[in-house]
Design an enzyme around this catalytic site. Structure first.
Site, mmCIF file in Angstrom:
data_model
loop_
_atom_site.group_PDB
_atom_site.id
_atom_site.type_symbol
_atom_site.label_atom_id
_atom_site.label_comp_id
_atom_site.label_asym_id
_atom_site.label_seq_id
_atom_site.Cartn_x
_atom_site.Cartn_y
_atom_site.Cartn_z
ATOM 1 N N ASP A 87 -6.282 17.803 -15.344
ATOM 2 C CA ASP A 87 -6.556 16.430 -15.768
ATOM 3 C C ASP A 87 -6.093 16.335 -17.225
ATOM 4 O O ASP A 87 -6.699 16.930 -18.114
ATOM 5 C CB ASP A 87 -8.062 16.167 -15.630
ATOM 6 C CG ASP A 87 -8.457 14.744 -16.007
ATOM 7 O OD1 ASP A 87 -7.732 14.112 -16.797
ATOM 8 O OD2 ASP A 87 -9.512 14.287 -15.530
ATOM 9 N N LYS A 120 -7.382 5.159 -19.707
ATOM 10 C CA LYS A 120 -7.749 5.578 -21.052
ATOM 11 C C LYS A 120 -6.547 5.455 -22.005
ATOM 12 O O LYS A 120 -6.052 4.366 -22.200
ATOM 13 C CB LYS A 120 -8.316 7.005 -20.996
ATOM 14 C CG LYS A 120 -9.345 7.218 -19.872
ATOM 15 C CD LYS A 120 -10.633 6.446 -20.060
ATOM 16 C CE LYS A 120 -11.548 6.467 -18.845
ATOM 17 N NZ LYS A 120 -11.869 7.785 -18.307
ATOM 18 N N ARG A 180 0.849 -1.211 0.000
ATOM 19 C CA ARG A 180 0.000 0.000 0.000
ATOM 20 C C ARG A 180 0.876 1.250 0.000
ATOM 21 O O ARG A 180 0.491 2.307 -0.471
ATOM 22 C CB ARG A 180 -0.960 -0.023 1.202
ATOM 23 C CG ARG A 180 -1.771 1.266 1.367
ATOM 24 C CD ARG A 180 -3.049 1.087 2.191
ATOM 25 N NE ARG A 180 -2.827 0.390 3.436
ATOM 26 C CZ ARG A 180 -2.297 0.930 4.541
ATOM 27 N NH1 ARG A 180 -1.917 2.209 4.552
ATOM 28 N NH2 ARG A 180 -2.141 0.222 5.640
ATOM 29 N N TYR A 223 -15.066 16.144 -16.253
ATOM 30 C CA TYR A 223 -15.459 14.738 -16.284
ATOM 31 C C TYR A 223 -16.571 14.550 -15.235
ATOM 32 O O TYR A 223 -16.449 15.052 -14.106
ATOM 33 C CB TYR A 223 -14.242 13.871 -15.948
ATOM 34 C CG TYR A 223 -14.555 12.406 -15.833
ATOM 35 C CD1 TYR A 223 -14.823 11.639 -16.955
ATOM 36 C CD2 TYR A 223 -14.600 11.781 -14.589
ATOM 37 C CE1 TYR A 223 -15.124 10.299 -16.844
ATOM 38 C CE2 TYR A 223 -14.897 10.434 -14.475
ATOM 39 C CZ TYR A 223 -15.160 9.700 -15.608
ATOM 40 O OH TYR A 223 -15.456 8.374 -15.499
HETATM 41 C C1 LIG Z 1 -12.280 8.321 -17.152
HETATM 42 C C2 LIG Z 1 -11.862 9.660 -16.715
HETATM 43 C C3 LIG Z 1 -11.648 9.938 -15.365
HETATM 44 C C4 LIG Z 1 -11.875 8.912 -14.275
HETATM 45 O O1 LIG Z 1 -10.986 7.856 -14.401
HETATM 46 P P1 LIG Z 1 -11.252 6.349 -13.864
HETATM 47 O O2 LIG Z 1 -10.001 5.656 -14.210
HETATM 48 O O3 LIG Z 1 -12.470 5.843 -14.571
HETATM 49 O O4 LIG Z 1 -11.489 6.480 -12.395
HETATM 50 C C5 LIG Z 1 -11.205 11.202 -15.028
HETATM 51 N N1 LIG Z 1 -11.016 12.158 -15.968
HETATM 52 C C6 LIG Z 1 -11.234 11.928 -17.272
HETATM 53 C C7 LIG Z 1 -11.003 13.016 -18.251
HETATM 54 C C8 LIG Z 1 -11.665 10.676 -17.697
HETATM 55 O O5 LIG Z 1 -11.888 10.458 -18.990
#
Ligand SMILES: *Cc1c(COP(=O)(O)O)cnc(C)c1O
Length: 417
Positions: free
Chosen positions: A208, A233, A76, A134
């Site tokens: 992000d 992603k 962890r 998001y």
């Molecule tokens: C999918 C996504 C998230 C969240 O990510 P997870 O891995 O599903 O928790 C945050 N920001 C953006 C732009 C995303 O496309």
């Protein structure tokens, strides 16, 4: 019973035990680990499926726990597989720049976001952000963070005068948090200008960078403090693991605050998910180039179609944020959305006719993914809020894959007939 013959390199973890190997019981023998039977470095990153790490002496244990000696202790807190992947992404985000960064790989994009906020904020602080984040991020801010006493202020971050007025007025703002390009209209924020203003008022900035990956956009170039990704992603690219990362250039803050928050919240990534991500990273440049080229060709095709009202792709000169995108992105990425002329019915009819693209609520995979936000990802949002953020009834979102683009164009074309 004869003792098991041990390969000469795989000694039992201490010599005493080896001496005992013909005295201890079969069951005891089964229970204990041998030292790794390894002579050379593995070509590929191994998966360290272990919850803890053993110390060769109590002194080493003490030194590692007190930070005198570096070493893994409990997964962890950190794990060789996980830390290696985190370091690689941090190095990609600072590639060619004169800054050093630390990365922490966590269990999802959402846990990157929540861990970062918990590490940086306390009750009474405020966050300035945009309305078109998001969906999960907006929900986290409003439903989880706000009840802990952190006020969320949303504004159009493209309107820099308004941003400055808010920062001047709201002294309790601690952080400016943004996304560029934003889902699903590909609206962009000027990272350089926004960061400049935020710095002038001594605010933290976090972005992000999921849609771009460090290959297409490096926010550290403009002095942003933190970058987060849903590595689920494009960074992974193959849709086979959920993970996220927090990267920061203030190394002591990262170590003391963000790592501590990750460790105590327990948002660490699993080694297996980190390993899958590591595999995906190897082809990041190739994939992003192809995603971008395919998306551009599709955007141009859609823009010419008489069935399409509007195409949101910031690689098109017709996109309102084309200039900002061009300034801060190497290419325009794989995400686009478009609106069919005949609204919701046309949208649903179109989705039903799609044969080749995959109908799935994610993005950034090697195959092309298609989504109808009004009936899927944004179905729980009030209609006015949805429309205010450009999510009209007929809007279709595409995460363009790396297939042969003709197959994609043919599929979209036949579904519009
Ligand atoms: C999918 C996504 C998230 C969240 O990510 P997870 O891995 O599903 O928790 C945050 N920001 C953006 C732009 C995303 O496309």
């Amino acid at each position: 019973m004869k003792p098991v013959k041990i390969c000469s390199l795989a000694l039992l973890n201490n010599l005493e035990l080896q001496d005992m190997s013909n005295k201890i019981g079969f069951g005891s023998f089964c229970v204990h680990e041998l030292d790794e039977n390894r002579t050379t470095q593995p070509h590929q990153l191994p998966i360290y499926a272990t919850s803890s790490f053993r110390f060769h002496s109590i002194d080493q244990g003490i030194d590692i726990f007190t930070g005198k000696e570096e070493g893994h202790k409990y997964s962890r807190y950190g794990n060789p597989t996980v830390d290696t992947v985190a370091q690689k992404i941090a190095m990609l985000e600072t590639y060619g720049l004169d800054v050093e960064a630390m990365g922490l790989l966590v269990s999802s994009g959402m846990s990157a976001i929540s861990t970062l906020f918990m590490a940086c904020l306390k009750a009474g602080d405020k966050v300035l952000t945009q309305g078109n984040l998001y969906g999960g991020t907006t929900e986290f801010l409003v439903k989880i963070l706000q009840p802990f006493g952190v006020e969320i202020i949303m504004t159009d971050l493209q309107n820099l005068e308004e941003v400055e007025a808010i920062l001047k007025r709201e002294k309790a703002i601690k952080m400016v948090y943004f996304e560029t390009p934003a889902n699903p209209t590909m609206a962009c924020v000027d990272i350089e200008e926004l960061t400049k203003i935020a710095k002038r008022y001594d605010k933290l900035t976090a972005v992000d960078n999921t849609f771009c990956t460090p290959y297409l956009q490096q926010p550290f170039k403009y002095g942003v403090d933190f970058i987060i990704h849903s590595t689920t992603k494009f960074l992974n690219g193959h849709g086979n693991s959920i993970a996220g990362i927090i990267i920061g250039t203030d190394l002591s803050f990262m170590q003391e605050k963000v790592w501590a928050a990750m460790k105590l919240i327990g948002s660490t990534s699993s080694p297996f998910n980190a390993w899958l991500l590591n595999n995906g990273l190897k082809t990041l440049e190739l994939r992003m180039d192809r995603h971008s080229a395919n998306a551009m060709a599709i955007a141009e095709f859609l823009e010419k179609s008489t069935k399409v009202e509007r195409v949101n792709y910031n690689g098109l000169p017709s996109h309102p944020d084309h200039a900002v995108a061009k300034k801060q992105m190497r290419a325009f990425g794989g995400m686009l959305s478009f609106e069919l002329k005949d609204g919701l019915e046309a949208g649903i009819d179109f989705m039903n006719k799609i044969k080749f693209c995959t109908l799935a609520p994610t993005l950034g995979d090697v195959d092309t993914l298609i989504l109808h936000p009004a009936s899927m990802s944004h179905v729980n949002l009030p209609k006015e809020m949805r429309l205010k953020n450009g999510i009209t009834d007929g809007l279709i979102r595409l995460s363009v894959g790396i297939e042969n683009v003709t197959d994609l164009i043919n599929d979209l074309g036949q579904a519009m007939e």
